[in-house]
Design a protein around this motif. Structure first.
Motif, short mmCIF file in Angstrom:
data_model
loop_
_atom_site.label_atom_id
_atom_site.label_comp_id
_atom_site.label_asym_id
_atom_site.label_seq_id
_atom_site.Cartn_x
_atom_site.Cartn_y
_atom_site.Cartn_z
N LEU A 1 0.86 -1.18 0.00
CA LEU A 1 0.00 0.00 0.00
C LEU A 1 0.90 1.24 0.00
O LEU A 1 1.50 1.58 1.02
N VAL A 2 1.00 1.90 -1.14
CA VAL A 2 1.87 3.08 -1.25
C VAL A 2 1.20 4.29 -0.63
O VAL A 2 1.76 4.96 0.24
N SER A 3 0.00 4.59 -1.07
CA SER A 3 -0.81 5.60 -0.41
C SER A 3 -1.72 4.88 0.58
O SER A 3 -1.78 3.66 0.58
N GLY A 4 -2.42 5.63 1.41
CA GLY A 4 -3.23 4.98 2.44
C GLY A 4 -4.64 5.48 2.50
O GLY A 4 -5.10 5.95 3.55
N ARG A 5 -5.36 5.42 1.41
CA ARG A 5 -6.75 5.89 1.38
C ARG A 5 -7.68 4.87 2.04
O ARG A 5 -7.41 3.66 2.00
N THR A 6 -8.77 5.35 2.59
CA THR A 6 -9.76 4.47 3.22
C THR A 6 -10.31 3.48 2.21
O THR A 6 -10.73 3.87 1.12
N HIS A 7 -10.27 2.19 2.56
CA HIS A 7 -10.79 1.11 1.71
C HIS A 7 -10.08 1.03 0.36
O HIS A 7 -10.63 0.50 -0.61
N GLN A 8 -8.85 1.52 0.28
CA GLN A 8 -8.13 1.58 -1.00
C GLN A 8 -7.96 0.21 -1.64
O GLN A 8 -8.28 0.02 -2.83
N ILE A 9 -7.47 -0.75 -0.89
CA ILE A 9 -7.23 -2.09 -1.44
C ILE A 9 -8.54 -2.71 -1.92
O ILE A 9 -8.62 -3.27 -3.02
N ARG A 10 -9.57 -2.57 -1.12
CA ARG A 10 -10.85 -3.18 -1.45
C ARG A 10 -11.44 -2.57 -2.72
O ARG A 10 -11.95 -3.30 -3.60
N ALA A 11 -11.38 -1.25 -2.85
CA ALA A 11 -11.94 -0.58 -4.03
C ALA A 11 -11.11 -0.86 -5.28
O ALA A 11 -11.65 -1.09 -6.37
N HIS A 12 -9.80 -0.86 -5.14
CA HIS A 12 -8.94 -1.09 -6.30
C HIS A 12 -9.12 -2.49 -6.86
O HIS A 12 -9.22 -2.67 -8.09
N PHE A 13 -9.18 -3.50 -6.00
CA PHE A 13 -9.33 -4.86 -6.52
C PHE A 13 -10.73 -5.12 -7.07
O PHE A 13 -10.89 -5.88 -8.02
N GLN A 14 -11.73 -4.49 -6.49
CA GLN A 14 -13.07 -4.59 -7.08
C GLN A 14 -13.07 -4.02 -8.50
O GLN A 14 -13.71 -4.57 -9.41
N SER A 15 -12.33 -2.93 -8.69
CA SER A 15 -12.33 -2.24 -9.99
C SER A 15 -11.73 -3.09 -11.11
O SER A 15 -12.00 -2.84 -12.29
N ILE A 16 -10.92 -4.10 -10.78
CA ILE A 16 -10.34 -4.96 -11.83
C ILE A 16 -11.00 -6.34 -11.84
O ILE A 16 -10.49 -7.28 -12.45
N GLY A 17 -12.13 -6.45 -11.14
CA GLY A 17 -12.89 -7.69 -11.18
C GLY A 17 -12.36 -8.79 -10.28
O GLY A 17 -12.67 -9.97 -10.49
N HIS A 18 -11.59 -8.42 -9.26
CA HIS A 18 -11.05 -9.40 -8.32
C HIS A 18 -11.34 -8.94 -6.89
O HIS A 18 -10.41 -8.64 -6.12
N SER A 19 -12.60 -8.90 -6.53
CA SER A 19 -12.98 -8.49 -5.18
C SER A 19 -12.35 -9.40 -4.15
O SER A 19 -12.08 -10.58 -4.41
N LEU A 20 -12.13 -8.86 -2.96
CA LEU A 20 -11.56 -9.66 -1.88
C LEU A 20 -12.57 -10.71 -1.43
O LEU A 20 -13.78 -10.44 -1.37
N LEU A 21 -12.08 -11.89 -1.13
CA LEU A 21 -12.94 -12.98 -0.66
C LEU A 21 -13.75 -12.50 0.55
O LEU A 21 -13.21 -11.95 1.51
N GLY A 22 -15.06 -12.71 0.48
CA GLY A 22 -15.94 -12.38 1.60
C GLY A 22 -16.33 -10.92 1.69
O GLY A 22 -17.18 -10.56 2.51
N ASP A 23 -15.75 -10.05 0.86
CA ASP A 23 -15.98 -8.61 0.99
C ASP A 23 -17.27 -8.21 0.28
O ASP A 23 -17.26 -7.64 -0.81
N VAL A 24 -18.40 -8.48 0.93
CA VAL A 24 -19.70 -8.25 0.30
C VAL A 24 -19.95 -6.78 0.01
O VAL A 24 -20.71 -6.44 -0.90
N LYS A 25 -19.33 -5.88 0.76
CA LYS A 25 -19.51 -4.45 0.53
C LYS A 25 -18.90 -4.01 -0.80
O LYS A 25 -19.36 -3.06 -1.44
N TYR A 26 -17.86 -4.73 -1.24
CA TYR A 26 -17.17 -4.37 -2.47
C TYR A 26 -17.21 -5.51 -3.49
O TYR A 26 -16.23 -5.82 -4.14
N GLY A 27 -18.39 -6.13 -3.61
CA GLY A 27 -18.62 -7.08 -4.69
C GLY A 27 -18.21 -8.51 -4.44
O GLY A 27 -18.41 -9.38 -5.30
#
Length: 326
Positions: A250-276
């Motif tokens: 994590l280079v920058s530290g935005r809120t929910h950054q990892i979760r939003a970024h991986f959702q955006s490329i179609g690879h949501s985090l396992l179990g992360d119902v808020k982000y797909g």
């Protein structure tokens, strides 16, 4: 004249900020005036307002006791009766504390939980050790994790260390690594650099292109939401039965950054119902663990995987042993 010895935890605090905390009932302009007029001296000498106090310094205030008593009313008092003081300490010295935050615990109080949070546990732990030596500085976290994200949290025990940690983070000199499980087969390495937009009311973060489109559709155009830069590096460690084990920097530290970024490329985090993501084996929150931090001075800290995450990794046809050589 009022005299006061600077404690270990207060070291590194700037003179004007220390005086502001010491005498919260007088305005900042008056604090500056006291310093300029020599009514606040350190070790018998005048100092400028940005002087960094050191443990053992003697502060001398040339004010009468009645005036000081009135000015210092409202100082925060600490109470830790009944507060959980059980924390997992990864590392501790006189200035720095590195603790493990379990899943389900807030880093800081919010409207849902005011008492049993990680920082309150840390304060209670330090209080019982006799390390809370000042009501004017409270040890604080330099990074924070979501309630359902586990892993390493850095705590500055002194004002100077907290400032140093914050500077390292702001300048991207401190390396923060996470481990996560994402849906689908994701191989190789990559960088996700889509700007992010935060919706505080909905407690969601979106990549800027999606947020702008949604905003325009809803309002028929108008002002664009505020974007913030965000950079996420990743490398795939292993792929299994429809899931991949990923290390993230994590280079920058935005809120929910990892979760939003991986959702955006179609690879949501396992179990992360808020982000797909889809629930998996009873897990309906993100599988995300802050597992490694490297400081610019070379010190490195690691946090073991939580047992639930280790079980899910194996169940998804992956192996936690993939972390062994990192």
């Amino acid at each position: 004249m009022i005299t006061r010895k600077i404690t270990a935890s207060e070291s590194g605090k700037r003179l004007h900020r220390y005086l502001r905390n010491l005498m919260p009932n007088i305005p900042l302009g008056q604090i500056y005036k006291m310093i300029d007029q020599g009514k606040a001296k350190v070790n018998g000498k005048r100092k400028n307002q940005n002087y960094e106090l050191a443990a053992g310094d003697e502060l001398m205030l040339y004010v009468d006791e009645t005036q000081y008593a009135e000015a210092s009313k409202g100082q925060k008092k600490t109470k830790y009766v009944g507060v959980n003081a059980n924390i997992d300490v990864i590392y501790e010295d006189d200035q720095l504390l590195v603790v493990y935050k379990p899943t389900g615990v807030l880093t800081h109080p919010d409207r849902t939980d005011q008492k049993d949070t990680l920082i309150n546990r840390v304060h209670a732990y330090l209080y019982r050790k006799g390390d809370l030596d000042s009501p004017l500085f409270m040890p604080a976290t330099a990074n924070r994790l979501d309630r359902n994200t586990s892993g390493l949290v850095l705590v500055g025990k002194t004002a100077g260390m907290l400032h140093q940690l914050n500077q390292w983070i702001q300048k991207h000199e401190l390396q923060k690594y996470y481990v996560t499980i994402v849906e689908g087969k994701l191989e190789g390495e990559g960088t996700l650099a889509e700007n992010l937009v935060r919706d505080e009311r909905g407690n969601r973060t979106r990549v800027a292109s999606d947020a702008a489109a949604a905003s325009a559709q809803k309002r028929g155009g108008g002002a664009e939401p505020q974007e913030k830069t965000a950079v996420t590096h990743y490398r795939s460690l292993q792929s299994g039965r429809g899931y991949s084990l990923i290390e993230v920097e994590l280079v920058s530290g935005r809120t929910h950054q990892i979760r939003a970024h991986f959702q955006s490329i179609g690879h949501s985090l396992l179990g992360d119902v808020k982000y797909g993501g889809k629930p998996y084996a009873g897990v309906n929150h993100q599988m995300l663990h802050a597992w490694r931090i490297v400081l610019p001075d070379g010190r490195e800290f690691r946090a073991p995987l939580p047992e639930q995450m280790r079980e899910i990794i194996e169940r998804a046809g992956l192996s936690a042993n993939a972390l062994a050589n990192l």
